[in-house]
Design an enzyme around this catalytic site. Structure first.
Site, PDB file in Angstrom:
ATOM      1  N   HIS A   1       0.835  -1.198   0.000  1.00 27.33           N
ATOM      2  CA  HIS A   1       0.000   0.000   0.000  1.00 27.33           C
ATOM      3  C   HIS A   1       0.868   1.246   0.000  1.00 27.33           C
ATOM      4  O   HIS A   1       1.581   1.518   0.966  1.00 27.33           O
ATOM      5  CB  HIS A   1      -0.931   0.014   1.213  1.00 27.33           C
TER       6      HIS A   1
ATOM      7  N   HIS B   1      -2.046   3.309  -8.529  1.00 24.29           N
ATOM      8  CA  HIS B   1      -2.410   2.388  -9.612  1.00 24.29           C
ATOM      9  C   HIS B   1      -2.206   3.095 -10.935  1.00 24.29           C
ATOM     10  O   HIS B   1      -2.534   4.259 -11.093  1.00 24.29           O
ATOM     11  CB  HIS B   1      -3.860   1.910  -9.478  1.00 24.29           C
TER      12      HIS B   1
ATOM     13  N   HIS C   1      -3.445   3.274 -14.720  1.00 23.80           N
ATOM     14  CA  HIS C   1      -4.516   2.877 -15.647  1.00 23.80           C
ATOM     15  C   HIS C   1      -3.845   2.546 -16.983  1.00 23.80           C
ATOM     16  O   HIS C   1      -3.258   3.432 -17.613  1.00 23.80           O
ATOM     17  CB  HIS C   1      -5.492   4.029 -15.890  1.00 23.80           C
TER      18      HIS C   1
END
Ligand code: 5GP
Ligand code: ZN
Length: 113
Positions: A48, A100, A102
């Protein structure tokens, strides 16, 4: 945010299902639940980290792992061509605060069709 509150940590832990595309020791790639393009895959590190700049500061190698995974996804799905987008901050469109990329490809018609 603790990892228990993080939807992508829960996906990585297997607590929430996903349509997995690729997994390595360090990253997981899965289809976006609300795709904005014919190919729309998210590549997330298994640890994380809240955003791309924090990743650069804490573990720059993970950004290389994300880029390499993005290329593998695009090789399999869209002739190796892709956009790799990292939204950073709510007003830039970030809604999940676990970094993240894309991976997106507009398909045969291109982005301006
Ligand atoms: P962001 O807006 O933070 O750049 O991107 C978050 C992305 O995660 C959005 O495109 C959204 O559709 C996707 N997303 C949110 N929740 C889930 C989920 O539970 N599963 C999957 N596969 N994608 C999700
Ligand atoms: Zn997380």
């Amino acid at each position: 945010m603790t990892t228990a509150d993080c939807i992508f940590c829960r996906i990585i832990a297997g607590e929430i299902p996903c349509e997995k595309v690729l997994e390595t020791d360090t990253v997981l790639a899965f289809r976006d639940i609300a795709p904005k393009a014919p190919v729309h895959v998210l590549v997330v590190p298994k640890v994380h980290i809240p955003n791309v700049a924090a990743a650069a500061a804490l573990d720059p190698a993970i950004l290389g792992d994300i880029a390499s995974a993005a290329q593998l996804v695009a090789d399999a799905e869209c002739e190796g061509q892709f956009r790799l987008i990292f939204n950073t901050g709510e007003r830039a469109g970030q809604s999940v605060f676990h970094v993240h990329g894309h991976v997106m490809n507009s398909g045969a018609l291109g982005w301006d069709a």
